[in-house]
Motif scaffolding. Structure first.
Motif, PDB file in Angstrom:
ATOM      1  N   GLY A 198       0.802  -1.206   0.000  1.00 46.06           N
ATOM      2  CA  GLY A 198       0.000   0.000   0.000  1.00 46.06           C
ATOM      3  C   GLY A 198       0.841   1.265   0.000  1.00 46.06           C
ATOM      4  N   ILE A 199       1.902   1.286   0.801  1.00 46.13           N
ATOM      5  CA  ILE A 199       2.800   2.451   0.831  1.00 46.13           C
ATOM      6  C   ILE A 199       3.473   2.629  -0.528  1.00 46.13           C
ATOM      7  CG2 ILE A 199       4.972   3.314   1.784  1.00 46.13           C
ATOM      8  CD1 ILE A 199       2.696   3.808   3.643  1.00 46.13           C
ATOM      9  N   GLN A 200       3.908   1.529  -1.126  1.00 41.66           N
ATOM     10  CA  GLN A 200       4.560   1.623  -2.432  1.00 41.66           C
ATOM     11  C   GLN A 200       3.602   2.170  -3.485  1.00 41.66           C
ATOM     12  OE1 GLN A 200       7.846   1.137  -3.220  1.00 41.66           O
ATOM     13  NE2 GLN A 200       7.151   2.029  -5.167  1.00 41.66           N
ATOM     14  N   ARG A 201       2.331   1.786  -3.407  1.00 39.66           N
ATOM     15  CA  ARG A 201       1.340   2.288  -4.358  1.00 39.66           C
ATOM     16  C   ARG A 201       1.164   3.796  -4.207  1.00 39.66           C
ATOM     17  NH1 ARG A 201      -2.762  -0.787  -2.890  1.00 39.66           N
ATOM     18  NH2 ARG A 201      -3.883   0.785  -1.673  1.00 39.66           N
ATOM     19  N   LEU A 202       1.141   4.275  -2.958  1.00 40.41           N
ATOM     20  CA  LEU A 202       1.000   5.715  -2.723  1.00 40.41           C
ATOM     21  C   LEU A 202       2.245   6.482  -3.164  1.00 40.41           C
ATOM     22  CD1 LEU A 202      -0.735   5.700   0.794  1.00 40.41           C
ATOM     23  CD2 LEU A 202      -1.794   6.029  -1.443  1.00 40.41           C
TER      24      LEU A 202
END
Length: 699
Positions: A444-448
């Motif tokens: 999720g952090i990588q997507r953001l």
């Protein structure tokens, strides 16, 4: 695999025990069913007289439930010592249960010994359980994972449903009307004839809801209706095999147009009791349950979908248990099972699955005539967290036939739930904050980051995705019981220590100023105190009972910070910033230092009349930290003052088959004031007095 060997060993023990049971016999059948009015099964998973159990157990009888006139599980639990109902944050305003200061997330709810699922926000809403077909309710306080596994970290509530006893068709039909257009209708009928019996129960509840915030356009509890259908069948195959099967279906819908909120709860249970000998029996059990919700929050101005929270949880559990009595008062219980659990939720990226296996053993024996010891343990393995061993030891010593000492110590655990592992949620309606479960937070952090939505990463990259540990507890209970003539009294001292409690933390800040949250093992808290209960038969038809709990609930980390002089607050009188001490620390949120209850039940048999008055008091409690020092202290302004709820019920039987009840819950019309209300806005604690009348027909 080691697990396969362990499970194989359990079944080997079961088989050897059954063969041994075929060859041994004692004159007393200690596992036969006794007088069920005073028998509990939850504490030991065997039939035990309530007065002999070496654990803190509360039994709520069917007669007590019927005399109060209440219709839902949360209502009757709220009148018991050491139990506090806490609001549910989800749509509908239902209530969970707090026992000995332990939050509702850690209390396991059972129906006929099998678990209920459906914790969409961690809390299990107890207002969805009708109690019109309940034989009794059993409450075991303290860690019970040695028999029931995860979620029994703080205690167990087991709802025992009614069993037919008449050889002809019998039952009842009733209707209850109450304030807020609360309409409740139920019908039950059953029959037990020879080797076959059945029981059918149907319940419908509807209400216009109520509002605790006059300045809010929406209602606190929206209008809703729900149905509960339950059927059970009992039949014997010869003298040694008894079969029990049941099914339950619950449907509820709230009127919050254009948004929707529907939920369904269904389960099917099959249990076979195989009597191997006079001293041994096997239980084979298959259980399936499904909890489903359809929740969509829609902007009423443009019908734009803001949040979709569909929730579909399923659990399938086979289990086998073996009981063998070597002699009177010496019983071995062993068992093993497998949990297959899945959850399909709109806030998750994918359908997720848990698999867990477990085995447990318990030995209940009397080394000497006055001493009863129960020693047991359970071993759980899980696909998403480390294996858990949960031992428990309890003992009871009878000084004489009036006075006894009992004590127990046990370990409990709660596995990280689906939400804490797989939640992938961004709140479009709340400004764009995000919450990620541990298993998806790195992705999720990588997507953001890829979408250029992250302004600052607060944690190290290597910390993302590290496994959560199961939450653990150790509970201690010790006390005395006194029974003599018209008086029954007991006092219990308790302490529960919790480690690795899962808390939220900030993972990153977004470019829009919002935060990204995740989960971490952090908190270490404890609850301690005492409970006192007394029952006194004033005269033949006049009974009094009362209870009191003293509770202290604190966070160990916060206490350390106070002792180190690291916490500051502002004195509201002088407006000066001061260094706080431990004496300024009130404790955990939503915990009252003092709670008590008192009940008087009176019967006039020649008139067919009865009356009861019940009083529940809760001392002040704080809702949240309001002065920014990350703990609830005496200088916070979020405290709800202490209050009492007084409930009165009057009953009269006519022509032997008709019973009329009149009653008032919250007789003194307490409403209170929620301190979290914004200026010039009023938020009540309670909707006020609730009047009701109920007519029941026995047939």
């Amino acid at each position: 695999m080691i697990l396969n060997k362990v499970v194989s060993l359990v079944f080997t023990v079961v088989l050897m025990g059954s063969l041994y049971g075929q060859e041994t016999a004692v004159s007393q059948d200690s596992i036969s069913i006794q007088d069920l009015d005073e028998v509990v099964v939850t504490a030991t998973r065997t039939y035990r007289q309530l007065s002999s159990v070496p654990l803190p157990v509360t039994l709520i009888s069917q007669k007590q439930i019927q005399r109060t006139g209440v219709t839902r599980l949360n209502e009757i639990l709220n009148e018991q010592t050491g139990i506090v109902m806490t609001p549910d944050a989800t749509i509908g305003g239902g209530e969970g249960v707090q026992i000995q200061g332990v939050a509702s997330d850690y209390i396991m709810i059972l129906i006929d010994g099998v678990p209920v699922v459906g914790r969409s926000s961690g809390n299990l809403d107890l207002s969805r359980f009708a109690i019109g077909n309940i034989k009794q309710i059993e409450i075991v306080k303290g860690p019970s994972s040695s028999l029931f596994g995860s979620e029994a970290l703080g205690g167990v509530i087991n709802i025992i449903t009614e069993k037919p006893t008449s050889d002809s068709v019998s039952g009842q039909a009733g209707h209850r009307a109450a304030t807020f257009n609360n309409q409740n209708t139920n019908v039950s009928l059953g029959q037990s004839r020879g080797d076959f019996g059945y029981f059918i129960f149907a319940d419908r509840l509807s209400t216009n809801g109520f509002d605790l915030a006059s300045g809010d356009e929406s209602q606190t509890v929206n209008p809703f209706y729900n149905y509960t259908l339950n059927g059970r069948v009992y039949f014997d195959i010869g003298e040694k095999i008894k079969v029990f099967t049941s099914g339950r279906y619950f449907f509820q819908e709230f009127d919050i147009d254009p948004s929707t909120s529907k939920e369904q709860d269904a389960n099917v249970q099959l249990r076979v009791d195989h009597r191997l000998s006079k001293n041994s029996n096997l239980q084979y059990e298959l259980y399936y349950t499904r909890y489903f919700t359809d929740e969509k929050t829609v902007d009423p101005l443009d019908n734009m979908l803001l949040i979709a929270n569909d929730f579909n949880q399923q659990l399938f559990r086979p289990e086998v248990r073996f009981n063998h009595s070597f002699k009177a008062n010496n019983t071995l219980t062993v068992g093993a099972g497998y949990n297959f659990e899945t959850l399909d939720r709109s806030l998750f990226a994918d359908v997720v699955r848990f698999d867990s296996q477990y085995m447990f053993a318990q030995y209940d024996f009397k080394p000497i005539d006055k001493l009863n010891i129960i020693a047991g343990a359970r071993f759980d393995t899980h696909s998403e967290y480390n294996s858990q061993l949960s031992p428990k030891f309890s003992a009871r010593y009878d000084f004489n036939d009036k006075f006894a000492f009992k004590a127990s110590v046990g370990s409990g655990f709660k596995a990280p739930d689906f939400r804490q592992l797989y939640l992938d949620f961004t709140n479009a309606a709340g400004g764009g904050y995000s919450v990620f479960g541990k298993e998806v937070e790195a992705e999720g952090i990588q997507r953001l980051v890829t979408n250029n939505e992250i302004a600052n990463l607060v944690v190290d990259d290597n910390d993302l995705g590290q496994r959560l540990n199961a939450e653990r507890s150790i509970g201690y209970n010790a006390g005395f019981t006194y029974i003599h003539g018209k008086v029954t009294a007991d006092i219990n001292f308790f302490r529960n220590d919790f480690d690795n409690l899962i808390d939220t933390r900030i993972l990153a800040s977004k470019s829009n100023g919002q935060n990204v949250f995740g989960y971490i093992n952090r908190e270490s808290v404890y609850t301690r105190g005492l409970e006192f209960n007394v029952k006194y038969r004033i005269m033949e038809n006049l009974n009094f009972s009362g209870g009191y709990q003293l509770l202290y609930a604190f966070d160990n980390n916060k206490e350390d910070a106070l002792n180190n002089g690291e916490v500051f607050g502002r004195d509201p009188e002088t407006l000066q910033t001061i260094r706080l001490t431990k004496d300024d620390y009130f404790g955990l949120e939503n915990r009252s230092r003092h709670t008590l209850n008192a009940k008087v039940f009176y019967e006039v048999p020649k008139w067919g009349a009865n009356a009861n008055l019940r009083v529940v008091y809760r001392s002040r409690f704080g809702l949240t930290d309001r002065n920014g020092n990350d703990l609830l202290d005496d200088f916070d302004d979020s405290f709800v003052p202490g209050y009492a709820l007084v409930n009165l019920t009057l009953g009269k039987t006519f022509y032997e088959k008709y019973q009329l009840q009149l009653g008032a819950n919250n007789l003194l019309d307490f409403k209170g004031q929620n301190p979290l209300a914004v200026q010039d806005n009023e938020i009540l604690v309670n909707p006020g007095i609730q009047l009701f009348t109920r007519l029941t027909f026995q047939f």
